[in-house]
Design a protein around this motif. Structure first.
Motif, PDB file in Angstrom:
ATOM      1  N   ARG A  73      22.397  41.214  43.866  1.00  0.00           N
ATOM      2  CA  ARG A  73      22.079  39.906  44.441  1.00  0.00           C
ATOM      3  C   ARG A  73      22.670  38.757  43.626  1.00  0.00           C
ATOM      4  NH1 ARG A  73      16.859  42.449  45.305  1.00  0.00           N
ATOM      5  NH2 ARG A  73      15.927  41.244  43.590  1.00  0.00           N
ATOM      6  N   LEU A  74      23.179  39.057  42.436  1.00  0.00           N
ATOM      7  CA  LEU A  74      23.805  38.038  41.600  1.00  0.00           C
ATOM      8  C   LEU A  74      25.314  37.958  41.825  1.00  0.00           C
ATOM      9  CD1 LEU A  74      21.938  38.762  38.232  1.00  0.00           C
ATOM     10  CD2 LEU A  74      21.317  37.174  40.066  1.00  0.00           C
ATOM     11  N   VAL A  75      25.834  38.821  42.687  1.00  0.00           N
ATOM     12  CA  VAL A  75      27.268  38.893  42.951  1.00  0.00           C
ATOM     13  C   VAL A  75      27.522  38.502  44.398  1.00  0.00           C
ATOM     14  CG1 VAL A  75      29.286  40.420  42.984  1.00  0.00           C
ATOM     15  CG2 VAL A  75      27.500  40.743  41.250  1.00  0.00           C
ATOM     16  N   ALA A  76      28.498  37.639  44.622  1.00  0.00           N
ATOM     17  CA  ALA A  76      28.841  37.244  45.992  1.00  0.00           C
ATOM     18  C   ALA A  76      29.240  38.480  46.788  1.00  0.00           C
ATOM     19  CB  ALA A  76      29.987  36.238  45.977  1.00  0.00           C
ATOM     20  N   PRO A  77      28.832  38.552  48.070  1.00  0.00           N
ATOM     21  CA  PRO A  77      29.157  39.737  48.879  1.00  0.00           C
ATOM     22  C   PRO A  77      30.641  40.093  48.809  1.00  0.00           C
ATOM     23  CG  PRO A  77      27.604  38.366  50.046  1.00  0.00           C
ATOM     24  CD  PRO A  77      28.002  37.589  48.807  1.00  0.00           C
ATOM     25  N   SER A  78      30.901  41.349  48.565  1.00  0.00           N
ATOM     26  CA  SER A  78      32.271  41.807  48.357  1.00  0.00           C
ATOM     27  C   SER A  78      32.338  43.283  48.715  1.00  0.00           C
ATOM     28  CB  SER A  78      32.667  41.595  46.886  1.00  0.00           C
ATOM     29  OG  SER A  78      31.819  42.352  46.038  1.00  0.00           O
ATOM     30  N   ALA A  79      33.455  43.919  48.337  1.00  0.00           N
ATOM     31  CA  ALA A  79      33.596  45.361  48.530  1.00  0.00           C
ATOM     32  C   ALA A  79      33.126  46.066  47.261  1.00  0.00           C
ATOM     33  CB  ALA A  79      35.047  45.715  48.822  1.00  0.00           C
ATOM     34  N   ALA A  80      32.194  47.007  47.424  1.00  0.00           N
ATOM     35  CA  ALA A  80      31.656  47.756  46.291  1.00  0.00           C
ATOM     36  C   ALA A  80      31.904  49.237  46.501  1.00  0.00           C
ATOM     37  CB  ALA A  80      30.158  47.485  46.132  1.00  0.00           C
ATOM     38  N   ALA A  97      22.173  44.004  49.600  1.00  0.00           N
ATOM     39  CA  ALA A  97      22.565  42.672  49.145  1.00  0.00           C
ATOM     40  C   ALA A  97      23.763  42.124  49.907  1.00  0.00           C
ATOM     41  CB  ALA A  97      22.867  42.708  47.653  1.00  0.00           C
ATOM     42  N   GLY A  98      24.221  42.825  50.954  1.00  0.00           N
ATOM     43  CA  GLY A  98      25.279  42.311  51.811  1.00  0.00           C
ATOM     44  C   GLY A  98      26.683  42.728  51.439  1.00  0.00           C
ATOM     45  N   HIS A  99      26.837  43.670  50.524  1.00  0.00           N
ATOM     46  CA  HIS A  99      28.168  44.129  50.136  1.00  0.00           C
ATOM     47  C   HIS A  99      28.636  45.252  51.065  1.00  0.00           C
ATOM     48  CE1 HIS A  99      27.994  42.004  46.193  1.00  0.00           C
ATOM     49  NE2 HIS A  99      26.693  42.200  46.364  1.00  0.00           N
ATOM     50  N   ALA A 100      29.938  45.363  51.228  1.00  0.00           N
ATOM     51  CA  ALA A 100      30.525  46.468  51.991  1.00  0.00           C
ATOM     52  C   ALA A 100      30.711  47.640  51.042  1.00  0.00           C
ATOM     53  CB  ALA A 100      31.863  46.050  52.593  1.00  0.00           C
ATOM     54  N   VAL A 101      29.902  48.669  51.206  1.00  0.00           N
ATOM     55  CA  VAL A 101      29.841  49.754  50.238  1.00  0.00           C
ATOM     56  C   VAL A 101      30.626  50.962  50.732  1.00  0.00           C
ATOM     57  CG1 VAL A 101      28.315  51.315  48.978  1.00  0.00           C
ATOM     58  CG2 VAL A 101      27.578  48.971  49.473  1.00  0.00           C
ATOM     59  N   SER A 102      31.419  51.530  49.838  1.00  0.00           N
ATOM     60  CA  SER A 102      32.123  52.774  50.149  1.00  0.00           C
ATOM     61  C   SER A 102      31.802  53.795  49.074  1.00  0.00           C
ATOM     62  CB  SER A 102      33.640  52.549  50.214  1.00  0.00           C
ATOM     63  OG  SER A 102      34.136  52.056  48.974  1.00  0.00           O
ATOM     64  N   ALA A 103      31.742  55.055  49.465  1.00  0.00           N
ATOM     65  CA  ALA A 103      31.537  56.147  48.525  1.00  0.00           C
ATOM     66  C   ALA A 103      32.879  56.757  48.187  1.00  0.00           C
ATOM     67  CB  ALA A 103      30.607  57.194  49.128  1.00  0.00           C
ATOM     68  N   ASP A 112      40.805  48.349  46.071  1.00  0.00           N
ATOM     69  CA  ASP A 112      40.669  46.924  45.783  1.00  0.00           C
ATOM     70  C   ASP A 112      39.218  46.479  45.675  1.00  0.00           C
ATOM     71  OD1 ASP A 112      43.442  46.592  45.814  1.00  0.00           O
ATOM     72  OD2 ASP A 112      43.482  46.240  47.977  1.00  0.00           O
ATOM     73  N   ALA A 113      38.309  47.407  45.541  1.00  0.00           N
ATOM     74  CA  ALA A 113      36.895  47.041  45.438  1.00  0.00           C
ATOM     75  C   ALA A 113      36.687  46.078  44.275  1.00  0.00           C
ATOM     76  CB  ALA A 113      36.038  48.287  45.249  1.00  0.00           C
ATOM     77  N   GLN A 114      35.843  45.073  44.509  1.00  0.00           N
ATOM     78  CA  GLN A 114      35.533  44.100  43.459  1.00  0.00           C
ATOM     79  C   GLN A 114      34.454  44.606  42.516  1.00  0.00           C
ATOM     80  OE1 GLN A 114      38.225  41.990  43.428  1.00  0.00           O
ATOM     81  NE2 GLN A 114      36.741  40.377  42.982  1.00  0.00           N
ATOM     82  N   VAL A 115      33.679  45.551  42.997  1.00  0.00           N
ATOM     83  CA  VAL A 115      32.601  46.128  42.193  1.00  0.00           C
ATOM     84  C   VAL A 115      32.740  47.645  42.228  1.00  0.00           C
ATOM     85  CG1 VAL A 115      30.106  46.441  41.956  1.00  0.00           C
ATOM     86  CG2 VAL A 115      31.029  44.212  42.664  1.00  0.00           C
ATOM     87  N   ALA A 137      39.105  50.540  33.361  1.00  0.00           N
ATOM     88  CA  ALA A 137      38.658  50.100  34.679  1.00  0.00           C
ATOM     89  C   ALA A 137      37.919  48.767  34.583  1.00  0.00           C
ATOM     90  CB  ALA A 137      37.754  51.165  35.300  1.00  0.00           C
ATOM     91  N   ALA A 138      37.097  48.611  33.538  1.00  0.00           N
ATOM     92  CA  ALA A 138      36.376  47.348  33.355  1.00  0.00           C
ATOM     93  C   ALA A 138      37.341  46.198  33.144  1.00  0.00           C
ATOM     94  CB  ALA A 138      35.415  47.460  32.175  1.00  0.00           C
ATOM     95  N   ASP A 139      38.374  46.410  32.342  1.00  0.00           N
ATOM     96  CA  ASP A 139      39.359  45.351  32.098  1.00  0.00           C
ATOM     97  C   ASP A 139      40.103  44.984  33.378  1.00  0.00           C
ATOM     98  OD1 ASP A 139      38.686  45.191  29.426  1.00  0.00           O
ATOM     99  OD2 ASP A 139      40.267  46.574  28.777  1.00  0.00           O
ATOM    100  N   ASP A 140      40.468  45.999  34.171  1.00  0.00           N
ATOM    101  CA  ASP A 140      41.169  45.739  35.429  1.00  0.00           C
ATOM    102  C   ASP A 140      40.284  44.944  36.390  1.00  0.00           C
ATOM    103  OD1 ASP A 140      43.320  46.269  37.488  1.00  0.00           O
ATOM    104  OD2 ASP A 140      41.624  47.287  38.441  1.00  0.00           O
ATOM    105  N   LEU A 141      39.041  45.336  36.508  1.00  0.00           N
ATOM    106  CA  LEU A 141      38.127  44.629  37.409  1.00  0.00           C
ATOM    107  C   LEU A 141      37.853  43.216  36.913  1.00  0.00           C
ATOM    108  CD1 LEU A 141      35.770  47.623  38.082  1.00  0.00           C
ATOM    109  CD2 LEU A 141      36.881  46.279  39.881  1.00  0.00           C
ATOM    110  N   SER A 142      37.679  43.064  35.613  1.00  0.00           N
ATOM    111  CA  SER A 142      37.420  41.739  35.059  1.00  0.00           C
ATOM    112  C   SER A 142      38.578  40.787  35.326  1.00  0.00           C
ATOM    113  CB  SER A 142      37.169  41.847  33.553  1.00  0.00           C
ATOM    114  OG  SER A 142      36.945  40.583  32.988  1.00  0.00           O
ATOM    115  N   ALA A 143      39.809  41.305  35.226  1.00  0.00           N
ATOM    116  CA  ALA A 143      40.984  40.467  35.482  1.00  0.00           C
ATOM    117  C   ALA A 143      41.017  39.967  36.918  1.00  0.00           C
ATOM    118  CB  ALA A 143      42.258  41.256  35.164  1.00  0.00           C
ATOM    119  N   ARG A 144      40.330  40.696  37.826  1.00  0.00           N
ATOM    120  CA  ARG A 144      40.272  40.289  39.235  1.00  0.00           C
ATOM    121  C   ARG A 144      38.944  39.615  39.581  1.00  0.00           C
ATOM    122  NH1 ARG A 144      39.978  44.523  42.436  1.00  0.00           N
ATOM    123  NH2 ARG A 144      40.025  46.314  41.017  1.00  0.00           N
ATOM    124  N   GLY A 145      38.167  39.293  38.525  1.00  0.00           N
ATOM    125  CA  GLY A 145      36.882  38.656  38.753  1.00  0.00           C
ATOM    126  C   GLY A 145      35.817  39.613  39.234  1.00  0.00           C
TER     127      GLY A 145
END
Length: 311
Positions: A73-80, A97-103, A112-115, A137-145
């Motif tokens: 809920r602290l993250v804007a809706p995105s792809a997780a 929380a409104g995110h588009a979730v994929s397994a 390209d998932a943001q989370v 992976a954390a560094d790559d995701l952080s670079a994309r916000g």
């Protein structure tokens, strides 16, 4: 499901240490007053030493489940993307929380998932990831916000390298207390993140999120490195004993951790029924009907009850 089963039930459906930490005597005033700033600071300091992170990066919570619910809920809706199969509440919480979730089956499939959510070691198969892979992976995701959420609920007794000492922007680590210390009813867990993000999580939880008795017991337990080391060795021996019992019953191990073992059986539904009729509850999986997960019995009587059915 099994109304005629003998009681008390033997619940082996969880991955909780069956031999709990011996709770210290508590000052009665802990039940009479609200927790103080000093109470919170003492727990954060103990957790910081246990997990290898700065105290300012530690967020105590009433169990990790509330953190699993709060952080999305602290993250804007995105792809997780949730790496699994794993604990189902992660995907459910991000979806709520409104995110588009994929397994996905592995980190490389997150696209390209943001989370990205990873449980390390994983539940229920015990799969692990090297720290270098997760940090990249954390560094790559952080670079994309984006964000990498690593759930280390079962890490205390395992050989995995915790990411708590290697925090960076976009990395959040969850640590369970109740599983390791056998005190699930205490409701205590931690988020570990860089200080700015830690403050946001703490603000979302609100004041006095953790009860005073839990703060005191948590501080004592986290400061007891000797107990933790001895418990790790004892539970590892128990896990080996359980592996041998499962193998003799025709099970094929698919992994697990020190606190639970997962195996496939030729007739898992039949074994689940026989265990249930004997008052023993284990974890079954709708998506893998041949699979059962066993927690560790607590004492000689419990081991004997399980052994009789597996034989």
């Amino acid at each position: 499901m099994f109304p005629q089963a003998p009681e008390p039930w033997l619940d082996l459906s969880t991955g909780i240490n069956p031999v709990p930490y011996p709770c210290p005597p508590l000052d009665a005033t802990l039940f009479h007053r609200l927790p103080s700033v000093a109470d919170h600071a003492a727990l954060r300091a103990a957790a910081a030493r246990a997990y290898g992170a700065a105290a300012s990066c530690i967020v105590p919570a009433p169990g990790t489940q509330i953190l699993i619910e709060t952080i999305p809920r602290l993250v804007a809706p995105s792809a997780a993307a949730v790496v699994g199969p794993t604990y189902a509440e992660h995907a459910a919480a991000w979806a709520r929380a409104g995110h588009a979730v994929s397994a996905v089956r592995d980190l490389g499939e997150a696209g390209d998932a943001q989370v990205v959510v990873v449980v390390n070691p994983n539940n229920p198969d015990g799969r692990t990831w090297p720290a270098s892979t997760l940090l990249a992976a954390a560094d790559d995701l952080s670079a994309r916000g984006g964000m990498l959420l690593v759930d280390e609920a079962f890490a205390d007794f395992e050989s995995v390298v915790s990411l708590c000492p290697y925090l960076r922007p976009g990395l959040v680590v969850l640590r369970s207390f109740g599983k390791t210390y056998g005190l699930a009813g205490l409701r205590l867990g931690f988020a570990v993140a860089e200080a700015g993000h830690a403050r946001r999580i703490a603000a979302a939880l609100g004041p006095w999120a953790v009860a005073g008795p839990a703060l005191a017991i948590g501080r004592a337990a986290l400061g007891d490195a000797t107990w933790r080391s001895e418990a790790a060795a004892a539970r590892a021996a128990d896990a080996g004993r359980l592996d041998r019992m499962i193998a003799r019953a025709g099970g094929t191990s698919v992994g697990g951790t020190v606190l639970f073992r997962t195996a496939d059986f030729p007739d898992a539904p039949g074994l689940f029924r026989r265990l249930g009729e004997a008052g023993i509850h284990v974890r079954r999986f709708t998506e893998a009907s041949a699979r059962l997960r066993f927690g560790l019995p607590a004492d000689k009587d419990a081991w004997c009850r399980l052994s009789r059915i597996l034989r």
